[in-house]
Design a protein around this motif. Structure first.
Motif, PDB file in Angstrom:
ATOM      1  N   ASP A  31      11.177   1.287   0.803  1.00 21.78           N
ATOM      2  CA  ASP A  31      11.264   2.301  -0.247  1.00 21.78           C
ATOM      3  C   ASP A  31      11.462   1.630  -1.591  1.00 21.78           C
ATOM      4  O   ASP A  31      12.194   0.640  -1.701  1.00 21.78           O
ATOM      5  N   CYS A  32      10.825   2.185  -2.603  1.00 19.61           N
ATOM      6  CA  CYS A  32      10.930   1.648  -3.950  1.00 19.61           C
ATOM      7  C   CYS A  32      11.051   2.804  -4.935  1.00 19.61           C
ATOM      8  O   CYS A  32      10.318   3.791  -4.816  1.00 19.61           O
ATOM      9  N   PRO A  33      11.948   2.683  -5.909  1.00 21.31           N
ATOM     10  CA  PRO A  33      12.002   3.727  -6.941  1.00 21.31           C
ATOM     11  C   PRO A  33      10.728   3.681  -7.782  1.00 21.31           C
ATOM     12  O   PRO A  33      10.215   2.592  -8.081  1.00 21.31           O
ATOM     13  N   PRO A  34      10.200   4.839  -8.141  1.00 22.02           N
ATOM     14  CA  PRO A  34       8.925   4.882  -8.875  1.00 22.02           C
ATOM     15  C   PRO A  34       8.948   4.105 -10.186  1.00 22.02           C
ATOM     16  O   PRO A  34       7.942   3.538 -10.581  1.00 22.02           O
ATOM     17  N   ASP A  35      10.087   4.041 -10.845  1.00 21.45           N
ATOM     18  CA  ASP A  35      10.142   3.349 -12.131  1.00 21.45           C
ATOM     19  C   ASP A  35      10.068   1.824 -11.980  1.00 21.45           C
ATOM     20  O   ASP A  35       9.909   1.115 -12.969  1.00 21.45           O
ATOM     21  N   ALA A  36      10.162   1.304 -10.756  1.00 19.76           N
ATOM     22  CA  ALA A  36      10.053  -0.141 -10.512  1.00 19.76           C
ATOM     23  C   ALA A  36       8.639  -0.533 -10.108  1.00 19.76           C
ATOM     24  O   ALA A  36       8.374  -1.706  -9.839  1.00 19.76           O
ATOM     25  N   LEU A  37       7.717   0.427 -10.071  1.00 20.46           N
ATOM     26  CA  LEU A  37       6.351   0.158  -9.604  1.00 20.46           C
ATOM     27  C   LEU A  37       5.374   0.003 -10.759  1.00 20.46           C
ATOM     28  O   LEU A  37       5.522   0.634 -11.802  1.00 20.46           O
ATOM     29  N   SER A  38       4.373  -0.843 -10.520  1.00 21.08           N
ATOM     30  CA  SER A  38       3.246  -0.946 -11.442  1.00 21.08           C
ATOM     31  C   SER A  38       1.988  -1.119 -10.595  1.00 21.08           C
ATOM     32  O   SER A  38       2.050  -1.644  -9.480  1.00 21.08           O
ATOM     33  N   PRO A  39       0.853  -0.666 -11.112  1.00 22.60           N
ATOM     34  CA  PRO A  39      -0.387  -0.792 -10.344  1.00 22.60           C
ATOM     35  C   PRO A  39      -0.717  -2.261 -10.083  1.00 22.60           C
ATOM     36  O   PRO A  39      -0.528  -3.110 -10.944  1.00 22.60           O
ATOM     37  N   GLU A  97       0.859  -1.178   0.000  1.00 24.57           N
ATOM     38  CA  GLU A  97       0.000   0.000   0.000  1.00 24.57           C
ATOM     39  C   GLU A  97       0.899   1.232   0.000  1.00 24.57           C
ATOM     40  O   GLU A  97       1.841   1.324   0.780  1.00 24.57           O
ATOM     41  N   VAL A  98       0.617   2.171  -0.874  1.00 22.78           N
ATOM     42  CA  VAL A  98       1.404   3.404  -0.950  1.00 22.78           C
ATOM     43  C   VAL A  98       1.126   4.242   0.289  1.00 22.78           C
ATOM     44  O   VAL A  98      -0.025   4.570   0.591  1.00 22.78           O
ATOM     45  N   MET A  99       2.196   4.553   1.025  1.00 28.27           N
ATOM     46  CA  MET A  99       2.068   5.339   2.246  1.00 28.27           C
ATOM     47  C   MET A  99       2.539   6.780   2.049  1.00 28.27           C
ATOM     48  O   MET A  99       2.157   7.661   2.793  1.00 28.27           O
ATOM     49  N   GLY A 100       3.403   6.993   1.073  1.00 22.36           N
ATOM     50  CA  GLY A 100       3.903   8.337   0.834  1.00 22.36           C
ATOM     51  C   GLY A 100       5.049   8.323  -0.147  1.00 22.36           C
ATOM     52  O   GLY A 100       5.451   7.275  -0.663  1.00 22.36           O
ATOM     53  N   ARG A 101       5.572   9.506  -0.368  1.00 21.00           N
ATOM     54  CA  ARG A 101       6.712   9.667  -1.267  1.00 21.00           C
ATOM     55  C   ARG A 101       7.737  10.539  -0.561  1.00 21.00           C
ATOM     56  O   ARG A 101       7.409  11.616  -0.093  1.00 21.00           O
ATOM     57  N   VAL A 102       8.975  10.018  -0.489  1.00 21.29           N
ATOM     58  CA  VAL A 102      10.037  10.733   0.214  1.00 21.29           C
ATOM     59  C   VAL A 102      11.337  10.589  -0.576  1.00 21.29           C
ATOM     60  O   VAL A 102      11.738   9.484  -0.923  1.00 21.29           O
ATOM     61  N   GLY A 103      11.986  11.716  -0.833  1.00 20.47           N
ATOM     62  CA  GLY A 103      13.300  11.693  -1.458  1.00 20.47           C
ATOM     63  C   GLY A 103      13.360  10.969  -2.783  1.00 20.47           C
ATOM     64  O   GLY A 103      14.342  10.290  -3.072  1.00 20.47           O
ATOM     65  N   GLY A 104      12.338  11.058  -3.583  1.00 19.10           N
ATOM     66  CA  GLY A 104      12.350  10.411  -4.884  1.00 19.10           C
ATOM     67  C   GLY A 104      11.935   8.947  -4.854  1.00 19.10           C
ATOM     68  O   GLY A 104      11.939   8.280  -5.880  1.00 19.10           O
ATOM     69  N   TYR A 105      11.601   8.437  -3.692  1.00 24.88           N
ATOM     70  CA  TYR A 105      11.157   7.051  -3.553  1.00 24.88           C
ATOM     71  C   TYR A 105       9.702   7.019  -3.102  1.00 24.88           C
ATOM     72  O   TYR A 105       9.208   7.945  -2.481  1.00 24.88           O
ATOM     73  N   VAL A 106       9.049   5.907  -3.396  1.00 25.74           N
ATOM     74  CA  VAL A 106       7.692   5.676  -2.930  1.00 25.74           C
ATOM     75  C   VAL A 106       7.790   4.722  -1.744  1.00 25.74           C
ATOM     76  O   VAL A 106       8.485   3.711  -1.813  1.00 25.74           O
ATOM     77  N   GLN A 107       7.115   5.054  -0.660  1.00 26.64           N
ATOM     78  CA  GLN A 107       7.120   4.197   0.527  1.00 26.64           C
ATOM     79  C   GLN A 107       5.907   3.277   0.468  1.00 26.64           C
ATOM     80  O   GLN A 107       4.775   3.738   0.306  1.00 26.64           O
ATOM     81  N   LEU A 108       6.167   1.980   0.612  1.00 27.25           N
ATOM     82  CA  LEU A 108       5.121   0.967   0.569  1.00 27.25           C
ATOM     83  C   LEU A 108       5.081   0.224   1.884  1.00 27.25           C
ATOM     84  O   LEU A 108       6.111   0.020   2.525  1.00 27.25           O
TER      85      LEU A 108
END
Length: 67
Positions: free
Chosen positions: A38-46, A17-28
């Motif tokens: 933390d995950c880089p946004p380009d590694a994520l898919s819905p 579940e997406v909890m937020g975005r910090v420092g260019g990463y998405v927190q799950l």
């Protein structure tokens, strides 16, 4: 309040579940709760709803087996 957003971390296939975005990463956060990662946004898919449901059922089954 908006509906939760779920994503698949393409690096290892975890659904979170997406909890937020910090420092260019998405927190799950794992669906059953726990430590965020933390995950880089380009590694994520819905995450499709069916995959989210399967992950939730797996987590509930895992919790039911704990002593």
């Amino acid at each position: 309040m908006s509906a939760p957003e779920y994503m698949i971390d393409g690096r290892d296939g975890r659904i979170g579940e997406v909890m937020g975005r910090v420092g260019g990463y998405v927190q799950l956060r794992p669906l059953g709760g726990g430590r965020e990662w933390d995950c880089p946004p380009d590694a994520l898919s819905p995450a499709p709803p069916g995959e989210v449901l399967r992950a939730r059922v797996r987590e509930l089954n895992r919790q039911a087996r704990l002593p």
